[in-house]
Design an enzyme around this catalytic site. Sequence first.
Site, short mmCIF file in Angstrom:
data_model
loop_
_atom_site.label_atom_id
_atom_site.label_comp_id
_atom_site.label_asym_id
_atom_site.label_seq_id
_atom_site.Cartn_x
_atom_site.Cartn_y
_atom_site.Cartn_z
N LYS A 133 0.82 -1.22 0.00
CA LYS A 133 0.00 0.00 0.00
C LYS A 133 0.85 1.27 0.00
O LYS A 133 0.64 2.17 -0.81
CB LYS A 133 -0.93 0.02 1.22
N ASN A 156 -3.14 6.24 5.90
CA ASN A 156 -2.43 5.31 6.78
C ASN A 156 -0.94 5.32 6.47
O ASN A 156 -0.27 4.30 6.43
CB ASN A 156 -3.00 3.90 6.59
N HIS A 203 -4.37 -9.70 10.10
CA HIS A 203 -5.26 -9.01 11.05
C HIS A 203 -6.55 -9.78 11.30
O HIS A 203 -7.60 -9.18 11.59
CB HIS A 203 -5.60 -7.60 10.54
#
Length: 478
Positions: A133, A156, A203
């Site tokens: 990302k 982020n 996650h």
Amino acid sequence: MGSGKVTTGSAPFDFQGKHVTVAGLGVSGVPAAKALHARGALVTVVNDGDDDRAREQAAGLEALGITVRLGDGATLPEGTELIVTAPGWKPDKPLFLAAAEAGVPVWGDVELAWRLRGPDAAPWLAVTGTNGKTTTVQMLAAILKAAGLRTAAVGNIGVSLLDAVLGEEEYDVLAVELSSYQLHWAPSLRAHSAAVLNLAPDHLDWHGSMEAYAADKGRIYEGNKVACVYNVADKATEDLVREADVEEGCRAVGFTLGTPGPSQLGVVEGILVDRAFVENRQKNAQELAEVSDVRPPAPHNIANALAAAALARAFGVPATAVRDGLRSFRPDAHRIEHVADLDGVAYVDDSKATNTHAAAASLAAYDSIVWIAGGLAKGATFDELVATAAGRLRAVVLIGADRALIREALARHAPEVPVVDLDRTDTGAMLQAVTEARRLAVAGDTVLLAPACASMDMFTNYNQRGDAFAAAVRELRA
């Protein structure tokens, strides 16, 4: 992909006099509390922790007239009409269960930023995925800047979206990195165009299941206007596009390391080409850049570049800007970073490869590897990773708390590969690991730090781990 225009669901929200609870201090909570207070909301901040840093942040907010409650992030303050949460707070926290029972909506900082955008705000080009990302968003920002657009890499990635949206600087477009946590709490986000780079288990303790994790990633496509960018090699990303409700006319655009079909970007004889944003894409292709313009030209990084190019092209950026932006881009440290060559052996730091998916991409970039791996597995298994990479491994040096899991996978899938198992966690462990790797390597090999694990068993973070590797290489060179 759904047909027909969707509503944004983000009508202007009047905060004046509203009782808003901000869950969590830190990077997102403090600016959220200040922004809400400035708009007339009656803000209460709740925070699980009660340490020195929290008390310092609380004092600054209380001086503005904001109520702060430390050491109790579980109880819903009386009269709460809206919760704005830090992205890391898990959905099953008692605070959110109480909010659901009381019919109180929960937003994340990304949702708040989206709601606070002005009528002429810059559109968002958004990126998510299990890995890649940050690099993709930085590449995208570099391409947009090369096109002369006012932009920033935000989300982020270190720069708060709230700061970008509410700051004085004006932007033409924003390159936005979004995590699955942030997307979970952003129900009305509607990007201009968006990309899901890849999907692999990660996650799952937060999301509860792979299905829930994927669904949150897929939220990034909701309401896209021009392009939903997906990874041809990762069918799960295309499935998310098919399930999304988008604006009429929005297209699915794939990226591939192979020859692209119509509505795809790909690679032909060392050239990055576009068959999506050209006239007569059934027959025509536009040259964008050379593979050598991508640094480093590892397969997964070329995929990142193609995804960034697709989003930029969706925004109307010319091909020359793609080339110039990629040429100017330099990746952050500890991302498949070449440290040095010693006796014909390359030493590469990919400490950022903190999960098996990232490590697999890194291992695929080299033909003959002495692999330094290990750390905190976070519930991961290593059989598939080792089985896929076995033919590239000359030797393996294992470090960290959960190295036995990798050693057992090696015994099952690569029993002929020599393994050095270092049972130490002191500050000299990395120097010994690199020394052992040098002993095992021959000219033409790559000594690759791609741990496939988190770092916190031995190091503060992956940055410190990568710095230790680079320092060890420099010591051997000296």
